[in-house]
Design a protein around this motif. Structure first.
Motif, PDB file in Angstrom:
ATOM      1  N   ARG A  33       6.871  -9.901  -6.616  1.00 10.36           N
ATOM      2  CA  ARG A  33       6.196 -10.972  -5.091  1.00 10.36           C
ATOM      3  C   ARG A  33       7.307 -10.320  -4.257  1.00 10.36           C
ATOM      4  N   ARG A  34       6.626 -10.604  -3.152  1.00 14.18           N
ATOM      5  CA  ARG A  34       7.143 -11.278  -1.636  1.00 14.18           C
ATOM      6  C   ARG A  34       7.704  -9.381  -1.816  1.00 14.18           C
ATOM      7  N   ARG A  35       7.170  -8.302  -1.294  1.00 12.04           N
ATOM      8  CA  ARG A  35       7.550  -7.091  -0.941  1.00 12.04           C
ATOM      9  C   ARG A  35       9.016  -6.890  -1.590  1.00 12.04           C
ATOM     10  N   GLN A  36       9.083  -7.023  -3.238  1.00 10.15           N
ATOM     11  CA  GLN A  36      10.562  -6.857  -3.559  1.00 10.15           C
ATOM     12  C   GLN A  36      10.659  -4.924  -3.906  1.00 10.15           C
ATOM     13  N   LEU A  37       9.814  -4.089  -4.314  1.00  9.39           N
ATOM     14  CA  LEU A  37       9.223  -3.335  -4.710  1.00  9.39           C
ATOM     15  C   LEU A  37       9.300  -2.022  -3.324  1.00  9.39           C
ATOM     16  N   GLY A  38      10.065  -2.478  -2.964  1.00 14.28           N
ATOM     17  CA  GLY A  38       9.902  -0.345  -1.706  1.00 14.28           C
ATOM     18  C   GLY A  38       9.360  -1.661  -0.600  1.00 14.28           C
ATOM     19  N   GLY A  39       8.843  -2.418  -0.711  1.00 13.34           N
ATOM     20  CA  GLY A  39       8.329  -3.167   0.846  1.00 13.34           C
ATOM     21  C   GLY A  39       7.011  -3.283   0.431  1.00 13.34           C
ATOM     22  N   HIS A  40       6.414  -2.563  -1.010  1.00 13.10           N
ATOM     23  CA  HIS A  40       4.771  -3.088  -1.169  1.00 13.10           C
ATOM     24  C   HIS A  40       4.600  -4.398  -0.622  1.00 13.10           C
ATOM     25  N   ARG A  41       3.242  -4.722  -0.834  1.00  4.16           N
ATOM     26  CA  ARG A  41       2.634  -5.493  -1.395  1.00  4.16           C
ATOM     27  C   ARG A  41       1.581  -5.197  -2.515  1.00  4.16           C
ATOM     28  N   PHE A  42       1.747  -7.181  -3.738  1.00  2.00           N
ATOM     29  CA  PHE A  42       0.943  -6.701  -4.533  1.00  2.00           C
ATOM     30  C   PHE A  42       0.466  -8.117  -4.279  1.00  2.00           C
ATOM     31  N   ARG A  43      -1.569  -8.067  -5.787  1.00  2.00           N
ATOM     32  CA  ARG A  43      -1.960  -9.138  -5.559  1.00  2.00           C
ATOM     33  C   ARG A  43      -2.068  -9.058  -7.092  1.00  2.00           C
ATOM     34  N   ARG A  44      -2.315 -10.290  -7.456  1.00  2.00           N
ATOM     35  CA  ARG A  44      -2.070 -10.619  -9.074  1.00  2.00           C
ATOM     36  C   ARG A  44      -4.179 -11.135  -9.295  1.00  2.00           C
ATOM     37  N   GLN A  45      -3.869 -10.033 -10.926  1.00  2.00           N
ATOM     38  CA  GLN A  45      -5.135 -10.666 -10.829  1.00  2.00           C
ATOM     39  C   GLN A  45      -6.531 -10.194  -9.614  1.00  2.00           C
ATOM     40  N   HIS A  46      -6.238  -9.431  -9.433  1.00  2.00           N
ATOM     41  CA  HIS A  46      -7.542  -8.873  -7.835  1.00  2.00           C
ATOM     42  C   HIS A  46      -8.992  -8.481  -8.845  1.00  2.00           C
ATOM     43  N   PRO A  47      -9.807  -9.079  -8.646  1.00  2.00           N
ATOM     44  CA  PRO A  47     -11.416  -8.794  -8.900  1.00  2.00           C
ATOM     45  C   PRO A  47     -11.634  -7.867  -8.406  1.00  2.00           C
ATOM     46  N   GLY A  63     -15.508  -5.064  -8.986  1.00  2.00           N
ATOM     47  CA  GLY A  63     -16.613  -5.277  -9.270  1.00  2.00           C
ATOM     48  C   GLY A  63     -16.562  -6.012 -10.408  1.00  2.00           C
ATOM     49  N   PRO A  64     -16.779  -5.355 -12.063  1.00  2.00           N
ATOM     50  CA  PRO A  64     -16.658  -6.208 -12.772  1.00  2.00           C
ATOM     51  C   PRO A  64     -15.248  -6.864 -13.936  1.00  2.00           C
ATOM     52  N   TYR A  65     -14.762  -6.438 -12.658  1.00  2.00           N
ATOM     53  CA  TYR A  65     -13.061  -5.973 -14.065  1.00  2.00           C
ATOM     54  C   TYR A  65     -12.180  -7.086 -12.788  1.00  2.00           C
ATOM     55  N   ILE A  66     -11.068  -7.698 -13.468  1.00  2.00           N
ATOM     56  CA  ILE A  66      -9.667  -8.061 -13.111  1.00  2.00           C
ATOM     57  C   ILE A  66      -8.336  -7.033 -13.140  1.00  2.00           C
ATOM     58  N   LEU A  67      -7.971  -6.891 -11.964  1.00  2.00           N
ATOM     59  CA  LEU A  67      -6.772  -6.408 -12.563  1.00  2.00           C
ATOM     60  C   LEU A  67      -6.073  -7.176 -12.541  1.00  2.00           C
ATOM     61  N   ASP A  68      -4.735  -6.261 -13.109  1.00  2.00           N
ATOM     62  CA  ASP A  68      -3.554  -7.524 -14.018  1.00  2.00           C
ATOM     63  C   ASP A  68      -2.616  -7.551 -11.966  1.00  2.00           C
ATOM     64  N   PHE A  69      -2.236  -6.539 -11.453  1.00  2.00           N
ATOM     65  CA  PHE A  69      -1.764  -5.876 -10.764  1.00  2.00           C
ATOM     66  C   PHE A  69      -2.330  -4.710  -9.825  1.00  2.00           C
ATOM     67  N   PHE A  70      -2.611  -5.079  -8.407  1.00  2.00           N
ATOM     68  CA  PHE A  70      -2.475  -4.097  -7.143  1.00  2.00           C
ATOM     69  C   PHE A  70      -1.958  -4.019  -6.426  1.00  2.00           C
ATOM     70  N   CYS A  71      -1.663  -2.812  -5.954  1.00  2.00           N
ATOM     71  CA  CYS A  71      -0.599  -2.682  -4.296  1.00  2.00           C
ATOM     72  C   CYS A  71      -2.332  -1.814  -3.743  1.00  2.00           C
ATOM     73  N   PHE A  72      -2.284  -2.511  -2.527  1.00  2.00           N
ATOM     74  CA  PHE A  72      -3.869  -1.791  -1.721  1.00  2.00           C
ATOM     75  C   PHE A  72      -3.299  -0.868  -1.284  1.00  2.00           C
TER      76      PHE A  72
END
Length: 64
Positions: free
Chosen positions: A27-41, A43-52
């Motif tokens: 969280r807070r861009r701690q991994l190489g400055g990349h932003r992750f979303r939690r539980q990102h829907p 389609g019919p799926y929900i991704l645990d973590f997603f870096c757009f």
């Protein structure tokens, strides 16, 4: 709100232990400055973590 969005919200509010541990580190861009979303829907799926930015999906399997 559709069922997938509602379920994603429930999952964000009640993460597994494994999800909490990982979220603490990405969280807070701690991994190489990349932003992750939690539980990102998507389609019919929900991704645990997603870096757009990178198109990266992380699915976490934790002991229940």
């Amino acid at each position: 709100m559709d069922a997938t969005m509602e379920r994603a919200r429930e999952l964000r509010e009640n993460p597994t232990v494994a999800e909490r541990v990982l979220w603490k580190h990405i969280r807070r861009r701690q991994l190489g400055g990349h932003r992750f979303r939690r539980q990102h829907p998507t389609g019919p799926y929900i991704l645990d973590f997603f870096c757009f930015q990178k198109g990266l999906v992380l699915e976490i399997d934790g002991g229940q």
